[in-house]
Structure formats: C-alpha cells, structure tokens
Design a protein around this motif. Structure first.
Motif, PDB file in Angstrom:
ATOM      1  N   GLY A  38       0.802  -1.211   0.000  1.00 43.61           N
ATOM      2  CA  GLY A  38       0.000   0.000   0.000  1.00 43.61           C
ATOM      3  C   GLY A  38       0.840   1.268   0.000  1.00 43.61           C
ATOM      4  O   GLY A  38       2.026   1.265   0.359  1.00 43.61           O
ATOM      5  N   ARG A  39       0.203   2.336  -0.392  1.00 47.26           N
ATOM      6  CA  ARG A  39       0.856   3.648  -0.413  1.00 47.26           C
ATOM      7  C   ARG A  39       1.272   4.059   0.993  1.00 47.26           C
ATOM      8  O   ARG A  39       0.562   3.820   1.971  1.00 47.26           O
ATOM      9  CB  ARG A  39      -0.123   4.673  -1.002  1.00 47.26           C
ATOM     10  N   VAL A  40       2.417   4.698   1.094  1.00 53.71           N
ATOM     11  CA  VAL A  40       2.925   5.209   2.365  1.00 53.71           C
ATOM     12  C   VAL A  40       2.980   6.728   2.277  1.00 53.71           C
ATOM     13  O   VAL A  40       3.481   7.281   1.293  1.00 53.71           O
ATOM     14  CB  VAL A  40       4.319   4.633   2.683  1.00 53.71           C
ATOM     15  N   ASN A  41       2.462   7.412   3.300  1.00 50.62           N
ATOM     16  CA  ASN A  41       2.481   8.874   3.267  1.00 50.62           C
ATOM     17  C   ASN A  41       3.793   9.417   3.830  1.00 50.62           C
ATOM     18  O   ASN A  41       4.681   8.661   4.229  1.00 50.62           O
ATOM     19  CB  ASN A  41       1.258   9.453   3.986  1.00 50.62           C
ATOM     20  N   ALA A  42       3.895  10.729   3.882  1.00 55.56           N
ATOM     21  CA  ALA A  42       5.159  11.381   4.243  1.00 55.56           C
ATOM     22  C   ALA A  42       5.572  11.117   5.683  1.00 55.56           C
ATOM     23  O   ALA A  42       6.749  11.272   6.022  1.00 55.56           O
ATOM     24  CB  ALA A  42       5.049  12.885   3.998  1.00 55.56           C
ATOM     25  N   VAL A  43       4.615  10.733   6.544  1.00 57.21           N
ATOM     26  CA  VAL A  43       4.970  10.470   7.942  1.00 57.21           C
ATOM     27  C   VAL A  43       5.032   8.979   8.244  1.00 57.21           C
ATOM     28  O   VAL A  43       5.178   8.583   9.403  1.00 57.21           O
ATOM     29  CB  VAL A  43       3.991  11.177   8.903  1.00 57.21           C
ATOM     30  N   GLY A  44       4.929   8.137   7.208  1.00 57.18           N
ATOM     31  CA  GLY A  44       5.124   6.715   7.392  1.00 57.18           C
ATOM     32  C   GLY A  44       3.876   5.874   7.577  1.00 57.18           C
ATOM     33  O   GLY A  44       3.979   4.663   7.787  1.00 57.18           O
ATOM     34  N   ASP A  45       2.692   6.475   7.508  1.00 58.85           N
ATOM     35  CA  ASP A  45       1.458   5.700   7.585  1.00 58.85           C
ATOM     36  C   ASP A  45       1.260   4.931   6.280  1.00 58.85           C
ATOM     37  O   ASP A  45       1.575   5.439   5.199  1.00 58.85           O
ATOM     38  CB  ASP A  45       0.245   6.618   7.794  1.00 58.85           C
ATOM     39  N   ARG A  46       0.698   3.729   6.389  1.00 58.42           N
ATOM     40  CA  ARG A  46       0.431   2.930   5.197  1.00 58.42           C
ATOM     41  C   ARG A  46      -1.073   2.838   4.970  1.00 58.42           C
ATOM     42  O   ARG A  46      -1.832   2.521   5.876  1.00 58.42           O
ATOM     43  CB  ARG A  46       1.028   1.529   5.333  1.00 58.42           C
ATOM     44  N   LEU A  47      -1.490   3.105   3.753  1.00 55.91           N
ATOM     45  CA  LEU A  47      -2.903   3.147   3.401  1.00 55.91           C
ATOM     46  C   LEU A  47      -3.511   1.748   3.411  1.00 55.91           C
ATOM     47  O   LEU A  47      -2.965   0.819   2.831  1.00 55.91           O
ATOM     48  CB  LEU A  47      -3.066   3.778   2.016  1.00 55.91           C
ATOM     49  N   VAL A 298      -9.878  14.932  18.971  1.00 53.58           N
ATOM     50  CA  VAL A 298      -9.705  15.284  17.561  1.00 53.58           C
ATOM     51  C   VAL A 298      -9.214  14.057  16.807  1.00 53.58           C
ATOM     52  O   VAL A 298      -8.187  13.472  17.147  1.00 53.58           O
ATOM     53  CB  VAL A 298      -8.703  16.446  17.392  1.00 53.58           C
ATOM     54  N   VAL A 299      -9.966  13.684  15.775  1.00 49.81           N
ATOM     55  CA  VAL A 299      -9.628  12.510  14.970  1.00 49.81           C
ATOM     56  C   VAL A 299      -9.148  12.980  13.599  1.00 49.81           C
ATOM     57  O   VAL A 299      -9.817  13.796  12.947  1.00 49.81           O
ATOM     58  CB  VAL A 299     -10.852  11.596  14.785  1.00 49.81           C
ATOM     59  N   VAL A 300      -8.010  12.474  13.167  1.00 51.52           N
ATOM     60  CA  VAL A 300      -7.527  12.787  11.825  1.00 51.52           C
ATOM     61  C   VAL A 300      -7.215  11.491  11.096  1.00 51.52           C
ATOM     62  O   VAL A 300      -6.795  10.503  11.709  1.00 51.52           O
ATOM     63  CB  VAL A 300      -6.278  13.700  11.849  1.00 51.52           C
ATOM     64  N   ALA A 301      -7.439  11.481   9.798  1.00 55.26           N
ATOM     65  CA  ALA A 301      -7.116  10.329   8.964  1.00 55.26           C
ATOM     66  C   ALA A 301      -5.757  10.554   8.311  1.00 55.26           C
ATOM     67  O   ALA A 301      -5.423  11.679   7.911  1.00 55.26           O
ATOM     68  CB  ALA A 301      -8.195  10.126   7.895  1.00 55.26           C
ATOM     69  N   GLY A 302      -4.996   9.488   8.189  1.00 52.72           N
ATOM     70  CA  GLY A 302      -3.629   9.615   7.692  1.00 52.72           C
ATOM     71  C   GLY A 302      -3.506  10.068   6.260  1.00 52.72           C
ATOM     72  O   GLY A 302      -2.484  10.649   5.870  1.00 52.72           O
ATOM     73  N   PHE A 303      -4.544   9.813   5.430  1.00 55.95           N
ATOM     74  CA  PHE A 303      -4.490  10.149   4.009  1.00 55.95           C
ATOM     75  C   PHE A 303      -5.636  11.103   3.652  1.00 55.95           C
ATOM     76  O   PHE A 303      -6.390  10.878   2.720  1.00 55.95           O
ATOM     77  CB  PHE A 303      -4.559   8.871   3.175  1.00 55.95           C
ATOM     78  N   ASP A 304      -5.727  12.175   4.412  1.00 55.41           N
ATOM     79  CA  ASP A 304      -6.821  13.142   4.294  1.00 55.41           C
ATOM     80  C   ASP A 304      -6.246  14.527   4.023  1.00 55.41           C
ATOM     81  O   ASP A 304      -5.338  14.969   4.735  1.00 55.41           O
ATOM     82  CB  ASP A 304      -7.603  13.156   5.617  1.00 55.41           C
ATOM     83  N   PRO A 305      -6.764  15.239   3.009  1.00 48.21           N
ATOM     84  CA  PRO A 305      -6.302  16.614   2.786  1.00 48.21           C
ATOM     85  C   PRO A 305      -6.446  17.503   4.020  1.00 48.21           C
ATOM     86  O   PRO A 305      -5.698  18.463   4.184  1.00 48.21           O
ATOM     87  CB  PRO A 305      -7.203  17.112   1.646  1.00 48.21           C
ATOM     88  N   LEU A 306      -7.391  17.182   4.916  1.00 47.80           N
ATOM     89  CA  LEU A 306      -7.638  18.001   6.105  1.00 47.80           C
ATOM     90  C   LEU A 306      -6.794  17.576   7.306  1.00 47.80           C
ATOM     91  O   LEU A 306      -6.905  18.188   8.378  1.00 47.80           O
ATOM     92  CB  LEU A 306      -9.117  17.925   6.491  1.00 47.80           C
ATOM     93  N   ARG A 307      -5.958  16.566   7.135  1.00 42.14           N
ATOM     94  CA  ARG A 307      -5.220  16.028   8.285  1.00 42.14           C
ATOM     95  C   ARG A 307      -4.444  17.089   9.050  1.00 42.14           C
ATOM     96  O   ARG A 307      -4.548  17.216  10.279  1.00 42.14           O
ATOM     97  CB  ARG A 307      -4.259  14.936   7.818  1.00 42.14           C
ATOM     98  N   ASP A 308      -3.673  17.894   8.344  1.00 38.79           N
ATOM     99  CA  ASP A 308      -2.743  18.796   9.019  1.00 38.79           C
ATOM    100  C   ASP A 308      -3.452  19.925   9.760  1.00 38.79           C
ATOM    101  O   ASP A 308      -2.985  20.369  10.814  1.00 38.79           O
ATOM    102  CB  ASP A 308      -1.736  19.370   8.022  1.00 38.79           C
ATOM    103  N   GLU A 309      -4.592  20.391   9.253  1.00 36.61           N
ATOM    104  CA  GLU A 309      -5.293  21.451   9.992  1.00 36.61           C
ATOM    105  C   GLU A 309      -5.977  20.881  11.232  1.00 36.61           C
ATOM    106  O   GLU A 309      -6.138  21.579  12.234  1.00 36.61           O
ATOM    107  CB  GLU A 309      -6.277  22.203   9.101  1.00 36.61           C
ATOM    108  N   GLY A 310      -6.354  19.594  11.178  1.00 36.94           N
ATOM    109  CA  GLY A 310      -6.883  18.954  12.381  1.00 36.94           C
ATOM    110  C   GLY A 310      -5.814  18.831  13.448  1.00 36.94           C
ATOM    111  O   GLY A 310      -6.051  19.110  14.629  1.00 36.94           O
ATOM    112  N   ILE A 311      -4.618  18.408  13.036  1.00 35.18           N
ATOM    113  CA  ILE A 311      -3.499  18.307  13.970  1.00 35.18           C
ATOM    114  C   ILE A 311      -3.146  19.684  14.521  1.00 35.18           C
ATOM    115  O   ILE A 311      -2.902  19.849  15.734  1.00 35.18           O
ATOM    116  CB  ILE A 311      -2.282  17.670  13.280  1.00 35.18           C
ATOM    117  N   ALA A 312      -3.130  20.688  13.660  1.00 32.09           N
ATOM    118  CA  ALA A 312      -2.797  22.050  14.091  1.00 32.09           C
ATOM    119  C   ALA A 312      -3.793  22.543  15.142  1.00 32.09           C
ATOM    120  O   ALA A 312      -3.411  23.222  16.109  1.00 32.09           O
ATOM    121  CB  ALA A 312      -2.767  22.990  12.895  1.00 32.09           C
TER     122      ALA A 312
END
Length: 362
Positions: A38-47, A298-312
């Motif tokens: 599966g695809r891996v994102n920039a922080v190491g999560d696997r889809l 606060v819940v964020v998904a690893g492969f979500d365009p909104l992830r970083d603003e949720g974390i912020a």
C-alpha cells in the motif's frame, strides 16, 4: 421509527450494497498481505487496501464524485452511496423526528437512543462541505455512536449552501445546542452531560459551537439557573482553517475520495467572500483565544487533505491549556466514519470515538 431517515435504494445501489458487504468480509490475512504494497504517506502511515480501492472508485465513477456536479445531484448521490454502505445495526429504543425552531425557520432533526436510559446527549452535525449531507447520509454513523456511547444522539439538518451561505449553518448549530440544553430534563439527562460532535464540515461546526458557547460562559438552561457548556467536543477530521492550504492539502490533493478541488468547490459555495474565511466561525483555528474551551477529542485520517489542519487545531488547543486527545487513524481516508461496512480499521476508529464519547458523558 424515523420517517426522515428511511430510504429506499435503487436497483443499482442494492447491487452496490451486496458488493460492499462482500468487501467487508475479505479475510484479514489477505488484507494484511495486500497492505504490504500500500501507499505510504510522508509520515510513514500505510494506506489500508480497502481505502485505496474506495479512493479509486470515487476518482473513477461519476456517481461517487463529491463535487463538480449539479447540487441536487451531488446531494442525492451522497445520500444513496451512504445508505448503500450502511451496516445492519440493532433497532433503537427511541427514534423520533423533531423540529427545532431556528433563526431561519424550522430545523429538522432526529433523536436516536439505543437503550431505555441514556448517559447524556450528543448534538451531532453531519459532514458534506456545508453543501450536502443530511440525516440520511449519516444515519449509520449516528446509530453506531448511539449504540457505543449509550447516549441520545441528536442529528441535525442545518441549512446548506449555496441556498444558505455562511453563517446560516453556524446559526442553526447554535440553535440546536440550545434546543438540546432545553430538552435535557424532558429526556431524563443532566445538562452537564451534553457533548457536540461532527465529521468534516460538521466537525467544523462542533468546534465553532464550542467556541461560541464558551465565549458566553455557557448557554443558560431552561430554568436560567445554570450556564451549560459542552462536556466534550468530538471533532472527526474537522475543517479548522480554510485561509491556507497546509502540506496535507497538497500531498493528498487527488485520488483519495476528498480532493483539494472538492474543498475549493465547497468553500466557493459556503463562503464565497474570501474576506470572511478568516472569521473564527469559519476557521476556528484562527480564534484569538482558545483557552477555557471544553475538552476535545480530535480525529484525523492519515491520508486526508484536512489532516494537518486537524493536527494544528489539536496542538493549538493543547497549547492553550485545553485537555486534548489526538487520535491519528493513520491507515484511513477522509469520510471513513461512513465506511464501517467495508473496513475493519474504520470500525475500530469509530468504536474509539464512541468509547471516548461514552467516557465523557459518564
């Protein structure tokens, strides 16, 4: 039985439902095997593989396209797709359609209670970019939450854009909060056991309600003797800052259900005036002071365009002294809370959400 959330599926949707049910029973060993590639994102999560397939389907089939089509069609497609992915869940002990008096007219709502007694109330605002979504599209999710947290879930059909642009949805959300506070004694629930929750645009409204109510020191109960604030703000992959595009908006710009282009489309309908997009009622992360707010999950998904603003937003709340839990559902995509039929990871994440609500309400 709620009449408002009952929906008959088309032949195509019934076929789709059969396929989805089958996908939900793929052996875990096979999914683990597929996940290795599966695809891996920039922080190491696997889809998760089922999320990859969902993203491909949404990117390929017009009926699954969230935006860029006539508004009525977009709403109808989301409603039917969500209903086709609904699980077979136990009946509710209480399921009633209600009407809330709002500033712009009646606001339809449905109350769900799984058991005879209730631990509290969750005022729930659905997602859909403030443009689509309703009690039907989120019926499965709120039923699941009612079962897992043991509370009344008040699912609110706030006004949608472009017919009703900002701040109509905010005004309706605040009216729904006041309604829940007023109704709590009639439903046998303590007013200090009321939470707000929502996904995506609904997570945005939940954060805004928590801020607006807290700024006033709480909303008065029916007797005027107590000021009531949410005991928890449950923010599921929320929109928190539309004034800028963080890295995740670029990393996951396409191919994973919600896209960067979709977000622009939603915002152009909800807040066409760019100057208004820095208003904290649109971008709650930009509020001058976040101290004194209710605890947040606060819940964020690893492969979500909104992830970083949720974390912020979670980090900003924590820096302001607010008790925060950040739940990173690393293998999932935006909208996973409506995908529990096909994904064990999504079911586990929604179970965590229900458990957190249950703890807060008890």
């Amino acid at each position: 039985m709620s009449q408002a959330t009952t929906m008959s599926l088309s032949v195509q949707a019934r076929v789709q439902r059969v396929v989805m049910k089958g996908a939900g029973h793929i052996p875990p060993a096979l999914l683990r095997f597929a996940r290795r590639w599966g695809r891996v994102n920039a922080v190491g999560d696997r889809l998760a593989p089922e999320m990859a397939v969902t993203g491909w389907v949404a990117d390929t089939l017009p009926a699954f396209e969230l935006a860029g089509k006539p508004i009525d069609q977009a709403r109808a497609d989301l409603r039917e797709n969500a209903a086709a992915m609904a699980e077979d869940l136990p009946a509710m002990a209480v399921e009633e359609d209600l009407v809330i008096e709002g500033p712009g007219g009646p606001i339809p709502a449905t109350r769900y209670r799984a058991q005879v007694s209730s631990s509290g109330i969750v005022v729930f605002f659905h997602g859909g970019g403030w443009v689509q979504g309703d009690r039907v599209s989120h019926d499965n999710l709120v039923r699941r939450l009612a079962l897992s947290c043991g509370a009344d879930i008040l699912s609110v059909d706030y006004r949608l854009a472009p017919e009703h642009r900002f701040p109509a949805a905010v005004d309706d959300a605040l009216a729904a909060w006041q309604f829940a506070v007023d109704k709590a004694p009639d439903w046998g629930v303590r007013t200090d056991r009321i939470a707000v929750a929502g996904d995506s645009a609904g997570g945005n409204l939940s954060a805004v309600v928590a801020q607006q109510v807290s700024r006033k020191g709480g909303v008065s109960d029916r007797d005027g003797g107590h000021a009531v604030m949410p005991c928890l703000q449950m923010l599921i992959y929320p929109v928190t800052d539309v004034s800028t595009k963080r890295a995740s908006r670029h990393e996951f710009a396409s191919g994973l259900f919600l896209t960067d282009e979709h977000m622009d489309w939603f915002l152009d309908h909800y807040v066409p005036d760019v100057e208004q997009r820095t208003d904290p009622r649109v971008s709650p992360l930009l509020a001058d002071d976040l101290s004194g707010l209710p605890p947040a999950y606060v819940v964020v998904a690893g492969f979500d365009p909104l992830r970083d603003e949720g974390i912020a937003y979670a980090e900003a709340l924590e820096a302001a002294g607010v008790a925060v839990t950040l739940d990173r559902a690393g293998s999932l995509i935006h909208g996973f809370a409506n995908m529990t039929l096909i994904s064990a990871d999504a079911r586990a994440a929604v179970d965590r959400i229900g458990a957190a609500l249950g703890r807060a309400l008890r």
